[in-house]
Each structure stands twice: as structure tokens, then as C-alpha cells.
Design a protein around this motif. Structure first.
Motif, PDB file in Angstrom:
ATOM      1  N   ASP A 147       1.021  -0.840  -0.120  1.00  0.00           N
ATOM      2  CA  ASP A 147      -0.298  -0.162  -0.233  1.00  0.00           C
ATOM      3  C   ASP A 147       0.752   1.056   0.403  1.00  0.00           C
ATOM      4  O   ASP A 147       1.715   1.079   0.855  1.00  0.00           O
ATOM      5  CB  ASP A 147      -1.185  -0.067   1.268  1.00  0.00           C
ATOM      6  CG  ASP A 147      -1.733   0.779   1.162  1.00  0.00           C
ATOM      7  OD1 ASP A 147      -1.799   1.954   0.520  1.00  0.00           O
ATOM      8  OD2 ASP A 147      -2.318   1.449   2.174  1.00  0.00           O
ATOM      9  N   ARG A 170      -2.364   1.716  -5.335  1.00  0.00           N
ATOM     10  CA  ARG A 170      -1.964   1.187  -3.850  1.00  0.00           C
ATOM     11  C   ARG A 170      -0.654   0.720  -3.956  1.00  0.00           C
ATOM     12  O   ARG A 170       0.413   0.547  -4.133  1.00  0.00           O
ATOM     13  CB  ARG A 170      -3.459   0.455  -2.568  1.00  0.00           C
ATOM     14  CG  ARG A 170      -4.814   1.064  -2.832  1.00  0.00           C
ATOM     15  CD  ARG A 170      -5.033   0.605  -1.882  1.00  0.00           C
ATOM     16  NE  ARG A 170      -5.767   1.601  -1.253  1.00  0.00           N
ATOM     17  CZ  ARG A 170      -5.926   2.699  -0.437  1.00  0.00           C
ATOM     18  NH1 ARG A 170      -4.519   2.675   0.419  1.00  0.00           N
ATOM     19  NH2 ARG A 170      -6.919   3.319   0.425  1.00  0.00           N
ATOM     20  N   ALA A 188      -4.913  -3.088  -2.694  1.00  0.00           N
ATOM     21  CA  ALA A 188      -3.629  -3.598  -1.512  1.00  0.00           C
ATOM     22  C   ALA A 188      -3.679  -4.959  -2.036  1.00  0.00           C
ATOM     23  O   ALA A 188      -3.951  -5.729  -0.661  1.00  0.00           O
ATOM     24  CB  ALA A 188      -4.059  -2.744  -0.196  1.00  0.00           C
TER      25      ALA A 188
END
Length: 286
Positions: free
Chosen positions: A114, A135, A159
Motif C-alpha cells: 500500500d 495502492r 492493496a
């Protein structure tokens, strides 16, 4: 059918399905590699088409939203190829505060789940990630003889880290990008060398045919210099006492007429080059 036999059958079915999946992935990877190498073989000088194909295959096979290739130029990293829906900026600073910059400067793969949350470590890329909506990022340097000549990057909107297989696969794509860049560089150098040798041969032929007349030689030299150095104009000045006389000119820009002498001083680049016996290179004469 007993429970044990059914369990064994189910296990074999799962193993077969997994083996078929790996086989399909390997075949798809080999097909992509073959396509990229085919482009390299057909058009060794067309590095842009190869890098575009590398980005497209990398994004597809590694299940990324997009892929990009960056090359360093001065203190910047320039975007040279991109595939995917996420917006890319054309250039970013070559600093460790950007993930791709870190990959190039440290010559190592950087894999972050992330990027938006890594504000302190990667402020440049973190800001881009929040603004552009991605991300996870995977960045692999393009290595040639121990030098990082760029990096290839994958991004995801969610993520989700890439698998080990995908990381290894991206390293393979990085190697293919290096091959394409190196082939184009070597071909360009070969062509430049051939052009230079041809121009030298032309000058020597003029010298041979006009041994007592210097003007045809000077005219050939300025024409070849402008062409090979990709210049708009070229002029040869010869020193005559405390002045210089323009003796040959090539190009559309105006030139001083032959016989129009200019005094030698340090206030203009030609005068400085003559008086200090050195090359003078100015990026912006204005």
C-alpha cells in the motif's frame, strides 16, 4: 466407493487441475516471450514497439492494472512506455522518495502493498498514489552490466501484493526490455559509425581530387559536420592575425560573408574557442 478412495480421487483431481493451470501459465508466458523476441528480431531499431509489447504482456500476465517503463535522464525519470488505464505522469524526480527512483538508485526490486500509506518513506509516489488511485506497486530495475538503465513498474488499485511467480515473471520482462534497449543502442552506434566513416571517406576523396584547392574540402567538411551532428548550421572560421575569416558555411541561417573578418576576443564563442584553444559548448546562446 469408499471415503478414502473418494478422498484420493478428489486429491488427484485437484493436483491435475493445478498442473493444468501451471502448464497454461507457462505456455502463455512462453507465447508472450516469443512475441516480444519476434518484434526484436523483425525491428531491432524500433525499441518503442518492443517496450510497449513488454508493458502489455507484463500487465496481463502479472494481473496488474497497468505497467510502465522508466528511463533516467539527468535528475529525472522519463516515461518511455505504458499500458493500462491508470494515468501516468510523463516524468518524476530521480530520488529515493519515489518508489521507481529508489529501485533505480538502489538497483533492487521494490514491492509495496500500500504505497498510499508510505508517506514518510516515499512522499513522491505516495502523493501520486492518492491522486491517481493506486495502492500496490512492484518495481524492478533494468540492469545492464551492473548499471540500472531504468525500471519497469506494475500497479494495482487494490492493496494486494503480487505473487512470487509474478515477481519472477516481471524480472524476466525487465531482462527482455534491456535486450531491446541494448540492441537499439548498438544498432544506432553502428549506423553512426558507418555514417562517420562515409563522411570521412567523402572528405578524403575531395582532398585527393583537389590537393591544391582547399575550398571544396572545407565545404564538404561543414556539410558533413552539420548532417552528422544534427545541426542546423555549420561554419568554418580561419584565423588571420588578430581576426577570423569565415571560409565555409552550410545551413539556412545567415553567415558572415567570406572576407568579412571579425576581431578575435573573448566576447563571442568562436573567438573564445580560438584564443583559449578549447571547445566551447553553450546550451543557450540567447
Amino acid at each position: 466407493m469408499t471415503a478414502d478412495l473418494q478422498k484420493q480421487l478428489d486429491q488427484r483431481t485437484c493436483e491435475l487441475a493445478e498442473a493444468q493451470k501451471h502448464l497454461a501459465e507457462a505456455l502463455e508466458q512462453q507465447t508472450a516471450t516469443s512475441e516480444i523476441l519476434g518484434i526484436v528480431a523483425r525491428s531491432p531499431a524500433d525499441v518503442q514497439s518492443v517496450l510497449g509489447a513488454v508493458c502489455q504482456s507484463a500487465a496481463r500476465l502479472c494481473e496488474a492494472y497497468d505497467a510502465a517503463i522508466w528511463r533516467p535522464e539527468g535528475d529525472q525519470l522519463l516515461l518511455v512506455a505504458h499500458h493500462g488505464p491508470i494515468t501516468q505522469v510523463e516524468s518524476i524526480p530521480l530520488v529515493r522518495g519515489s518508489v521507481v527512483g529508489r529501485s533505480v538508485l538502489d538497483k533492487q526490486t521494490v514491492h509495496i502493498a500500500d504505497i498510499q500509506s508510505r508517506v514518510d518513506e516515499f512522499p513522491v509516489t505516495s502523493e501520486y498514489a492518492r491522486r491517481l488511485g493506486f495502492r500496490t506497486g512492484l518495481y524492478v530495475p533494468l540492469m545492464r552490466e551492473g548499471v540500472a538503465i531504468g525500471a519497469i513498474a506494475l500497479r494495482r488499485k487494490e492493496a494486494q501484493l503480487f505473487t512470487e511467480r509474478q515477481v519472477t515473471l516481471l524480472q524476466t520482462f525487465a531482462d527482455q526490455a534491456v535486450v531491446a534497449i541494448e540492441n537499439a543502442r548498438l544498432l544506432s552506434e553502428l549506423r553512426e559509425s558507418l555514417d562517420q566513416q562515409t563522411a570521412t571517406s567523402e572528405v578524403l576523396q575531395v582532398i585527393s581530387s583537389s590537393q591544391t584547392v582547399v575550398q571544396p574540402v572545407l565545404d564538404t567538411v561543414v556539410a558533413s559536420a552539420a548532417r552528422l551532428c544534427e545541426a542546423l548550421n555549420a561554419t568554418i572560421y580561419l584565423r588571420e592575425g588578430d581576426a577570423v575569416n569565415p571560409r565555409a558555411h552550410y545551413g539556412p541561417l545567415g553567415a558572415f560573408a567570406v572576407g568579412t573578418k571579425r576581431p578575435l576576443n573573448l566576447n563571442w564563442v568562436t573567438g573564445r574557442a580560438v584564443l583559449e584553444s578549447r571547445t566551447v559548448h553553450v546550451s543557450d546562446l540567447a
